[in-house]
Design an enzyme around this catalytic site. Structure first.
Site, PDB file in Angstrom:
ATOM      1  CE1 TYR A 158      17.369  -4.265 -37.599  1.00  0.00           C
ATOM      2  CE2 TYR A 158      18.855  -6.292 -37.349  1.00  0.00           C
ATOM      3  CZ  TYR A 158      17.586  -5.702 -37.347  1.00  0.00           C
ATOM      4  OH  TYR A 158      16.444  -6.443 -37.143  1.00  0.00           O
TER       5      TYR A 158
ATOM      6  CE  LYS B 136      14.604  -4.706 -33.756  1.00  0.00           C
ATOM      7  NZ  LYS B 136      13.043  -4.402 -34.038  1.00  0.00           N
TER       8      LYS B 136
ATOM      9  CB  THR C 245      16.384  -9.066 -34.123  1.00  0.00           C
ATOM     10  OG1 THR C 245      17.681  -9.741 -34.796  1.00  0.00           O
ATOM     11  CG2 THR C 245      17.264  -7.739 -33.962  1.00  0.00           C
ATOM     12  CG  ASP C 246      18.944 -14.023 -34.085  1.00  0.00           C
ATOM     13  OD1 ASP C 246      18.981 -12.934 -34.870  1.00  0.00           O
ATOM     14  OD2 ASP C 246      19.500 -15.203 -34.727  1.00  0.00           O
ATOM     15  CD  GLU C 247      21.077  -9.367 -37.424  1.00  0.00           C
ATOM     16  OE1 GLU C 247      21.505  -8.382 -37.451  1.00  0.00           O
ATOM     17  OE2 GLU C 247      20.180  -9.731 -38.286  1.00  0.00           O
TER      18      GLU C 247
END
Ligand code: NAD
Ligand code: TYD
Length: 341
Positions: A153, A157, A125-127
């Site tokens: 989260y 990741k 994810t870009d997060e």
């Protein structure tokens, strides 16, 4: 590359991916899913009897279960969608995020190594890049933006991504990582912004907008994420990270107002609530690497994608009403109790 283990294939993106891949590739797909609250086999009823599809209930944290599925189905490739995926739930409790997202990924990497599989793709994810300044629109996440995680989260990741990187460099394993922006589309669990706001509007309930509603996200229609994953899987260079995005930044509040407008309702249904702790301000993706190297671009503009999405939730009220009953109610009151004063 022929027999793919799709972990987390009963979730939002995984189930869309399975259908997309059955239509657009010749791969055989084994959906390996633990069926947590987010996993729903009803997402797949239209293809459940397809000859090239099979479901296996299993947990990516259990090596023997993964190995059995790999062995029995002559798996040569793993695409890992399986994860705990909701930031708010990671704030309520991080343990399952570390178990599935970190320990589970580690198990899959050990299986990749021990069974000498052909390829592994980690759906990230870009997060993992943290938050961008709101006032510097020219700054976007590139593949070399430093990892800066702000939520449990995103930390889980990013930890998985770092393990993937380590297993590639240390053991020479064929590993690809994709980092996509916020997805939307059919079958998204109504705890995430877009389906939650559609469901709330249809239920005639208040729409809870965090903080000032000015956080920015880049939105990509789920089918475009699926096509990008196929591109990276087929043509991506081993050991590389590919960002995937829609070049489509929106303030949350504008998305919420757009949904209300599409459903013929007015802005007085909006309720500003206490902000999410540690809330990342802005995400924006530079996806020039996948565009230039692999020739990928999104097929859906936002107007088309959001219209299809709203129509899907209108037509599939039974689906979202069912998943919003039971355990969901407990989560909802826990997450929003302190936010709504
Ligand atoms: P989701 O929560 O809808 O689905 C997750 C699926 O994983 C569910 O079917 C669940 O049952 C399964 N699962 C959970 N733990 C498992 C375990 N231990 N073993 C096997 N299966 C397990 O998530 P999603 O939105 O479809 O996201 C899929 C992947 O894409 C995730 O890795 C997420 O981090 C990533 N991602 C999501 C977005 C987004 O906007 N939704 C954007 C970028 C990346
Ligand atoms: P979400 O869909 O949870 O995705 P992410 O946090 O992974 O980007 O949230 C998208 C944005 O919408 C995020 O800025 C938080 C905000 N949001 C609300 O304002 N209200 C809500 O009830 C939810 C679930 C999210």
């Amino acid at each position: 590359m022929k027999n793919i283990l799709v972990t987390g294939g009963a979730g939002f993106i995984g189930s869309n991916f399975i259908k997309y891949a059955l239509q657009n590739t010749g791969f055989n797909l084994v959906n390996f899913d633990k069926l947590t609250y987010a996993g729903n086999l009803e997402n797949l009823t239209d293809i459940e009897f397809n000859d090239r599809y099979k479901f296996v209930k299993g947990d990516i944290c259990e090596k023997d279960e993964v190995e059995k599925a790999v062995h029995e189905n002559e798996i040569d490739t793993i695409i890992n969608f399986a994860a705990e995926s909701h930031v708010d739930r990671s704030i309520l409790g991080a343990k399952e995020f570390i178990n599935t997202n970190v320990m589970g990924t580690h198990v899959l990497l050990e299986v990749l190594k021990d069974h000498k599989l052909e390829k592994y793709l980690q759906v990230s994810t870009d997060e993992v890049y943290g938050s961008l300044p709101e006032d510097k629109k020219e700054i976007l996440f590139t593949e070399s933006t430093p990892i800066t995680t702000n939520s449990p989260y995103s930390a889980s990741k990013a930890s998985a991504d770092l393990l993937c990187n380590a297993f590639h460099h240390t053991f020479g394993l064929p590993i690809l990582i994709t980092r996509c922006s916020n997805n939307y589309g059919p079958y998204q669990f109504p705890e995430k912004l877009i389906p939650l706001m559609i469901a709330k509007t249809l239920n005639g309930e208040k729409l809870p907008v965090y903080g000032d509603g000015k956080n920015v996200r880049d939105w990509l229609y789920v089918e475009d994420h699926c096509s990008a994953i196929i591109k990276v899987l087929s043509d991506g260079r081993s050991g590389e990270v590919y960002n995937i995005g829609g070049n489509n930044e929106w303030y949350n509040i504008d998305i919420v107002k757009l949904i209300l407008k599409k459903l013929g309702k007015t802005d007085d249904m909006i309720q500003y609530v206490k902000d999410r702790p540690g809330h990342d301000r802005r995400y924006a993706i530079d996806s020039s690497k996948i565009a230039d190297e692999l020739g990928w671009k999104p097929a859906y503009d936002f107007e088309t994608g959001i219209t299809l999405t709203v129509e899907w939730y209108l037509k599939n009220e039974e689906w979202w009403k069912k998943v919003m009953s039971g355990e969901y109610q407990k989560y909802y009151s826990e997450n929003y109790r302190d936010k709504i004063s």
